[in-house]
Structures are given as C-alpha cells and as structure tokens.
Design a protein around this motif. Sequence first.
Motif, PDB file in Angstrom:
ATOM      1  N   ILE A  30       0.834  -1.203   0.000  1.00 47.21           N
ATOM      2  CA  ILE A  30       0.000   0.000   0.000  1.00 47.21           C
ATOM      3  C   ILE A  30       0.866   1.250   0.000  1.00 47.21           C
ATOM      4  N   THR A  31       0.240   2.375  -0.391  1.00 48.01           N
ATOM      5  CA  THR A  31       0.867   3.697  -0.316  1.00 48.01           C
ATOM      6  C   THR A  31      -0.048   4.603   0.488  1.00 48.01           C
ATOM      7  N   VAL A  32       0.513   5.304   1.456  1.00 41.41           N
ATOM      8  CA  VAL A  32      -0.267   6.209   2.302  1.00 41.41           C
ATOM      9  C   VAL A  32       0.305   7.610   2.206  1.00 41.41           C
ATOM     10  N   LEU A  33      -0.513   8.594   2.606  1.00 39.15           N
ATOM     11  CA  LEU A  33      -0.091   9.985   2.559  1.00 39.15           C
ATOM     12  C   LEU A  33       0.124  10.578   3.944  1.00 39.15           C
ATOM     13  N   ASN A  34      -0.506   9.994   4.958  1.00 41.71           N
ATOM     14  CA  ASN A  34      -0.457  10.559   6.301  1.00 41.71           C
ATOM     15  C   ASN A  34       0.630   9.907   7.152  1.00 41.71           C
ATOM     16  N   SER A  35       0.774  10.402   8.371  1.00 44.29           N
ATOM     17  CA  SER A  35       1.822   9.903   9.262  1.00 44.29           C
ATOM     18  C   SER A  35       1.449   8.592   9.937  1.00 44.29           C
ATOM     19  N   VAL A  36       0.190   8.154   9.796  1.00 42.98           N
ATOM     20  CA  VAL A  36      -0.240   6.876  10.369  1.00 42.98           C
ATOM     21  C   VAL A  36      -0.892   6.020   9.290  1.00 42.98           C
ATOM     22  N   VAL A  37      -0.866   4.696   9.521  1.00 41.61           N
ATOM     23  CA  VAL A  37      -1.545   3.742   8.639  1.00 41.61           C
ATOM     24  C   VAL A  37      -2.824   3.304   9.349  1.00 41.61           C
ATOM     25  N   THR A  38      -3.960   3.484   8.704  1.00 41.34           N
ATOM     26  CA  THR A  38      -5.241   3.129   9.312  1.00 41.34           C
ATOM     27  C   THR A  38      -5.647   1.711   8.924  1.00 41.34           C
ATOM     28  N   VAL A  39      -6.678   1.220   9.616  1.00 36.71           N
ATOM     29  CA  VAL A  39      -7.219  -0.114   9.302  1.00 36.71           C
ATOM     30  C   VAL A  39      -7.704  -0.150   7.853  1.00 36.71           C
ATOM     31  N   ALA A  40      -8.332   0.923   7.406  1.00 42.91           N
ATOM     32  CA  ALA A  40      -8.820   0.978   6.025  1.00 42.91           C
ATOM     33  C   ALA A  40      -7.675   0.965   5.018  1.00 42.91           C
ATOM     34  N   ASP A  41      -6.495   1.520   5.402  1.00 38.93           N
ATOM     35  CA  ASP A  41      -5.333   1.442   4.518  1.00 38.93           C
ATOM     36  C   ASP A  41      -4.872  -0.009   4.351  1.00 38.93           C
TER      37      ASP A  41
END
Length: 315
Positions: A30-41
Amino acid sequence: MTPIRKLTLVSVFSLLAATAEAAPTLRGDITVLNSVVTVADMFDDAGALAETAIFSAPAPGTTGTVDLASIRAAASRVGIESFESNGLEAIKVTRGGTTVDEQLLEDLVLADLSGRGLLGPGVETNIQFSRFIDPVLVSTNGVPARLDSLRYTAGNRDFSARFILADNERIIDVSGTIDMTVEMPHLAANLPAGTILLPEHIVMRPVPVGQADAYGYMPMDQILGMSLNRQSREGMLLRASDISPPLAVAKNDLVTIIYRRGPMTLTVKGQAVTSASRGSSLQVLNLMSKRVINATAVAPGTVEVTGAPVSLAGL
C-alpha cells in the motif's frame, strides 16, 4: 408457515450472518499519505474500525516492510481478531513524499513579490540564498511548504524569509539577495544626430529595475522610427530625452504650402523658418507674398496652413 416461506427466511438469515461475520481482507502493498496507517489502509471490509490507526507510517518518500505476525498483533490490539491474509507473509508500506528544494522556495518568494506588485512586465528576478538548502522530503498530504514571512523592501537587495514545511513539522529560516533587472534599449553603434532608429541600431541589455525606473522604461515600439537628438555613442542607454519624432521639415527647407477652404485648395511655395516633426507647428515664409505664416508639418516637404481662416491675399 409454508415450506417456501421457511426456506426464504433461512436464506435471508444466512446471508445476514455471512455479511456480519465477513472478516477484513489484507490488501497487500500500500501507499499512504499521512503519518499513520489506518485499518482501512491495510484491509478491505474494515468496517467501523476503518479510521483507526494501526501503525505509524514510514518517513515521507520511504518504504517499510511489515511481516504477517506484526500485522496480526497490531490488528488484535485494535479489536480485529481475525482477517484474511490472502497468502501474504508481509506487505510493503510506502509513504508518498514531495521534495522541498531551493527552486520551490524561490517560487514561493516570487509569488509573494508578485502579490505585492513588485514584479512588473519584463522584470527578471534572480534570487540567491546565503547558504545551500538541502532538499527535504515532506508529506504529500497538503501543501509541501508555505512562506510564513518575507522581509524585503523594494529597491534593496537583501531579504530574509521563514518557510514552514508540510504538517508544521519543520521551519526553514533563510536570507539572501534579490536582484531585479529589466531589459532596456542600448545603442549598438556610434550614431550621428538625426539618425532614424531601426532594429539593427538597438540591442537590449539588462539593467537594474531601480536604474530603469530612473531613466524611464521605453518599449521597442516607442523607439523604432524615432530620431536621435544628438550624436550618441555605442552602448549608450536610451532615455526618453534622447529621442524625438523625426523632422518632417527642417529649417530652411523648401516646402509646399497647402491652404484649403471649402472645395478649394491653394498651394504655393515656401521656405521653413523653423523645424517641425509631422503634426507639429512651424513658421513658414511664403515666397510669393514674403509673409511669415504659421503652419503644420503634414508630410516631408509639405505644410498646411492652420489657425483662423485668412484671406488668400494674406498668404
């Protein structure tokens, strides 16, 4: 209750149970934009826990690997007891990043100067920072950097600025110089007075904006076709006072004097007492009557009588 109705109810209850019991499914890399990884990510079918943070994201622009055991432990801590792993043993988590470099900071300064009205048409701006600024990777979630303050006074070179990077995680204070120039017309060769300026007579060279303002900026379309007022040297910066419209009639030139009254036009020969450019007034000697009259230069060698009507004999 009929057998068919019972069968229908059993099917509905079975579907609802299956939906309620559907386990989240691991999504893979996955690729995320925020400082945390959520369950939905991390999971499809995340349900009510979708926005719950499960991991810290890696630094902007970097990638980290999380093994299945770590995922199971983290999921359990937030209330997910089971999930479909899709046969994955680990996933890669990438955090998007944007590079903040000197060019981006320069663009922010230029935007501020433009907003102040300090960058007019044709103005070239050169910004030099007093130290090298190492590129910084920041989050792509929002604006990568913003100009918090800029201390600069028009006409000076020195400036100082403060930039705040994305997520307010870092501040960059810089100083340096700002040089503003605009191209101004200079003579390409030594030219005598009276020269009618052509494109080959002009070369454009950068001049500090302050000097350009003092001399008076002139676009090319206001220079070409004009006449030099005095002998001028190569490399001279042209000012408005250095040029004027070319003479249509010079002093002592023989001219044709035109006088119009209604449908009648009278022409006589004359001699210019003064000089004039096209559209300007001058004095002319009527060679027939020997009278000096006022006229307007309308073309090279041609003038027209102006002012209140006069008698033909008065010409």
